[in-house]
Design a protein around this motif. Structure first.
Motif, PDB file in Angstrom:
ATOM      1  N   PHE A  99       0.830  -1.203   0.000  1.00 25.48           N
ATOM      2  CA  PHE A  99       0.000   0.000   0.000  1.00 25.48           C
ATOM      3  C   PHE A  99       0.865   1.254   0.000  1.00 25.48           C
ATOM      4  CE2 PHE A  99      -1.759   2.883   3.481  1.00 25.48           C
ATOM      5  CZ  PHE A  99      -2.418   3.740   2.603  1.00 25.48           C
ATOM      6  N   CYS A 100       1.821   1.315   0.887  1.00 30.03           N
ATOM      7  CA  CYS A 100       2.693   2.498   0.970  1.00 30.03           C
ATOM      8  C   CYS A 100       3.544   2.652  -0.287  1.00 30.03           C
ATOM      9  CB  CYS A 100       3.583   2.402   2.210  1.00 30.03           C
ATOM     10  SG  CYS A 100       2.694   2.478   3.773  1.00 30.03           S
ATOM     11  N   ARG A 101       4.026   1.545  -0.806  1.00 31.82           N
ATOM     12  CA  ARG A 101       4.892   1.588  -1.989  1.00 31.82           C
ATOM     13  C   ARG A 101       4.127   2.032  -3.232  1.00 31.82           C
ATOM     14  NH1 ARG A 101       6.548  -3.139  -1.471  1.00 31.82           N
ATOM     15  NH2 ARG A 101       5.156  -4.208  -2.920  1.00 31.82           N
ATOM     16  N   GLU A 102       2.937   1.475  -3.436  1.00 31.07           N
ATOM     17  CA  GLU A 102       2.189   1.788  -4.655  1.00 31.07           C
ATOM     18  C   GLU A 102       1.519   3.162  -4.598  1.00 31.07           C
ATOM     19  OE1 GLU A 102      -0.583  -1.177  -5.853  1.00 31.07           O
ATOM     20  OE2 GLU A 102       0.893  -2.801  -5.874  1.00 31.07           O
ATOM     21  N   GLY A 104       2.375   5.747  -2.402  1.00 25.84           N
ATOM     22  CA  GLY A 104       3.203   6.832  -1.902  1.00 25.84           C
ATOM     23  C   GLY A 104       2.758   7.357  -0.547  1.00 25.84           C
ATOM     24  N   TYR A 105       1.838   6.660   0.086  1.00 26.91           N
ATOM     25  CA  TYR A 105       1.307   7.098   1.378  1.00 26.91           C
ATOM     26  C   TYR A 105       2.357   6.961   2.465  1.00 26.91           C
ATOM     27  CZ  TYR A 105      -1.841   7.308   5.440  1.00 26.91           C
ATOM     28  OH  TYR A 105      -2.468   7.637   6.626  1.00 26.91           O
ATOM     29  N   ASN A 151      -6.655   6.375  11.163  1.00 27.26           N
ATOM     30  CA  ASN A 151      -6.561   7.151   9.922  1.00 27.26           C
ATOM     31  C   ASN A 151      -5.803   6.383   8.846  1.00 27.26           C
ATOM     32  OD1 ASN A 151      -7.894   9.348  11.129  1.00 27.26           O
ATOM     33  ND2 ASN A 151      -5.978  10.214  11.888  1.00 27.26           N
ATOM     34  N   ASP A 152      -4.695   5.722   9.243  1.00 28.14           N
ATOM     35  CA  ASP A 152      -3.931   4.909   8.290  1.00 28.14           C
ATOM     36  C   ASP A 152      -4.797   3.770   7.740  1.00 28.14           C
ATOM     37  OD1 ASP A 152      -1.554   6.376   8.702  1.00 28.14           O
ATOM     38  OD2 ASP A 152      -0.900   5.049  10.321  1.00 28.14           O
ATOM     39  N   CYS A 157      -8.017   1.283   3.255  1.00 27.27           N
ATOM     40  CA  CYS A 157      -9.282   0.805   2.688  1.00 27.27           C
ATOM     41  C   CYS A 157      -9.658   1.603   1.433  1.00 27.27           C
ATOM     42  CB  CYS A 157     -10.388   0.906   3.729  1.00 27.27           C
ATOM     43  SG  CYS A 157     -10.229  -0.239   5.119  1.00 27.27           S
ATOM     44  N   ALA A 158      -9.484   2.919   1.482  1.00 24.27           N
ATOM     45  CA  ALA A 158      -9.812   3.754   0.321  1.00 24.27           C
ATOM     46  C   ALA A 158      -8.914   3.404  -0.865  1.00 24.27           C
ATOM     47  CB  ALA A 158      -9.661   5.229   0.687  1.00 24.27           C
ATOM     48  N   TRP A 159      -7.629   3.220  -0.597  1.00 26.22           N
ATOM     49  CA  TRP A 159      -6.692   2.829  -1.667  1.00 26.22           C
ATOM     50  C   TRP A 159      -7.052   1.471  -2.242  1.00 26.22           C
ATOM     51  CZ3 TRP A 159      -3.427  -1.494  -1.044  1.00 26.22           C
ATOM     52  CH2 TRP A 159      -2.533  -1.710  -2.104  1.00 26.22           C
ATOM     53  N   LEU A 160      -7.378   0.508  -1.379  1.00 26.71           N
ATOM     54  CA  LEU A 160      -7.705  -0.837  -1.844  1.00 26.71           C
ATOM     55  C   LEU A 160      -8.968  -0.826  -2.697  1.00 26.71           C
ATOM     56  CD1 LEU A 160      -6.946  -3.817  -1.791  1.00 26.71           C
ATOM     57  CD2 LEU A 160      -8.256  -4.051   0.334  1.00 26.71           C
TER      58      LEU A 160
END
Length: 373
Positions: A99-102, A104-105, A151-152, A157-160
């Motif tokens: 998630f963080c890698r794809e 940029g979060y 929040n994370d 969830c929003a990214w997924l």
């Protein structure tokens, strides 16, 4: 004739019960494009809350006072009106890394640089630089992700949801293009999933020793973290008393003094793993100590506002009193803890639950003592 008819009805009821059990043993499942496994939970109803009186609970769990269980009452009927898919496992470190890698979060811990609490040489201490992949003890990508704020988890969830909508390989369990969304479970959905039909203190019954089969909970292995751990009890004013008791653990021990890779223990009757132990889990709901007295029967989603969110379940170090199906705590949205992770729901209806991003720290502690800081 009356006896024969009664016998026939008993046979029908027995066959119906067996059919339900067989269906429950093989629930519908699917795996998304990220490799996350989901289990379908049917619509249904259950009685939510502490199944015994606070006085009886305090007798069973000497680390607790009767008042510590008041937020689990009154017991009330809850009806889940739609089926939904719950993650079979807690979200893993590898999935948070992706998630963080794809996207940029940056996790809140990376953005604010604040110190966090973890275990070092058997003591809970504050350390800088802690992350899900560096929580203070050895972990791999298949361990559950701790140190993730509410929040994370919402951002994940929003990214997924966006990722699956845009993926050519994203299909719902029926094989058609997916139009639902991923979200955190409501508190009611969480307890419904944890109980899996159980009306007892734990999904495995009333005997805490049975928890050893179903989750990474505090057993004799906790002695590897600290020698002769004890709990200092609090008085009626929530001040430390002069009384302490040995830390309540199971009589058995497992191989995991800290978190375990997901899915190493038995699933519950719904086919969900690690609902007890490993990490506590974020729910979508705001927290209100007295919400149960006004909760609607159908699909409760928690209070409309608040200063903290619900955390459910126990962690790898939690005593049996914090592993019950009704145990609940309140934590602020930007708090990250070595004991808290999350799992997600795939909702094929695409329902959007209220989302409120708050700032702050944990308000209260479970069982009247400071387990999480």
């Amino acid at each position: 004739m009356r006896a024969r008819n009664s016998l026939a009805w008993q046979s029908v009821l027995l066959l119906s019960a067996l059919t339900v059990r067989c269906r429950a043993a093989e629930p519908a499942t699917f795996t998304n494009s990220l490799g996350m496994q989901f289990v379908e939970l049917p619509a249904g109803e259950f009685v939510m809350g502490l199944p015994i009186s606070p006085e009886q609970a305090s007798q069973r769990f000497p680390d607790c006072r009767p008042s510590d269980f008041q937020n689990e009452l009154p017991r009330h009927l809850v009806r889940i009106t739609h089926s939904f898919y719950l993650g079979k496992y807690e979200v893993t470190i590898g999935q948070v890394r992706q998630f963080c890698r794809e996207s940029g979060y940056k996790l809140e811990a990376e953005r604010d640089g604040k110190s966090d609490w973890t275990y070092v040489n058997g003591k809970v201490v504050k350390r800088a630089g802690l992350r899900p992949w560096a929580p203070g003890w050895p972990v791999n990508d298949d361990h559950p992700a701790a140190l993730v704020t509410w929040n994370d988890a919402q951002a994940f969830c929003a990214w997924l949801s966006r990722r699956e909508d845009n993926s050519a390989h994203a299909r719902d369990p029926a094989g058609s293009s997916r139009s639902g969304l991923y979200r955190l479970p409501t508190e009611a959905e969480w307890e419904y999933a944890d109980r899996a039909g159980s009306t007892h203190l734990f999904s495995s019954g009333d005997n805490p020793e049975a928890l050893a089969r179903y989750g990474n909970v505090a057993g004799r292995e906790i002695m590897q973290l600290t020698h002769n751990p004890r709990i200092v009890l609090l008085d009626a004013h929530n001040n430390k008393s002069k009384t302490s008791i040995p830390f309540p653990t199971l009589s058995s021990a497992d191989a995991y003094p800290f978190t375990a890779p997901v899915g190493r223990f038995w699933p519950n009757a719904f086919g969900i793993c690690d609902m007890e132990g490993n990490l506590r889990e974020w729910c979508n709901d705001f927290y209100n100590r007295d919400y149960y007295a006004q909760s609607p029967t159908d699909d409760p989603q928690g209070p409309f506002s608040g200063s903290s969110h619900v955390v459910r379940g126990g962690a790898f170090f939690s005593p049996p009193s914090s592993q019950t199906a009704s145990s609940r705590a309140a934590v602020r949205a930007n708090a990250r803890r070595y004991s808290i992770g999350f799992r997600v729901v795939y909702d094929p209806t695409g329902r959007t639950l209220p989302q409120n991003f708050l700032k702050g720290e944990m308000l209260i502690c479970r069982n009247g003592r400071q387990i999480m800081r």
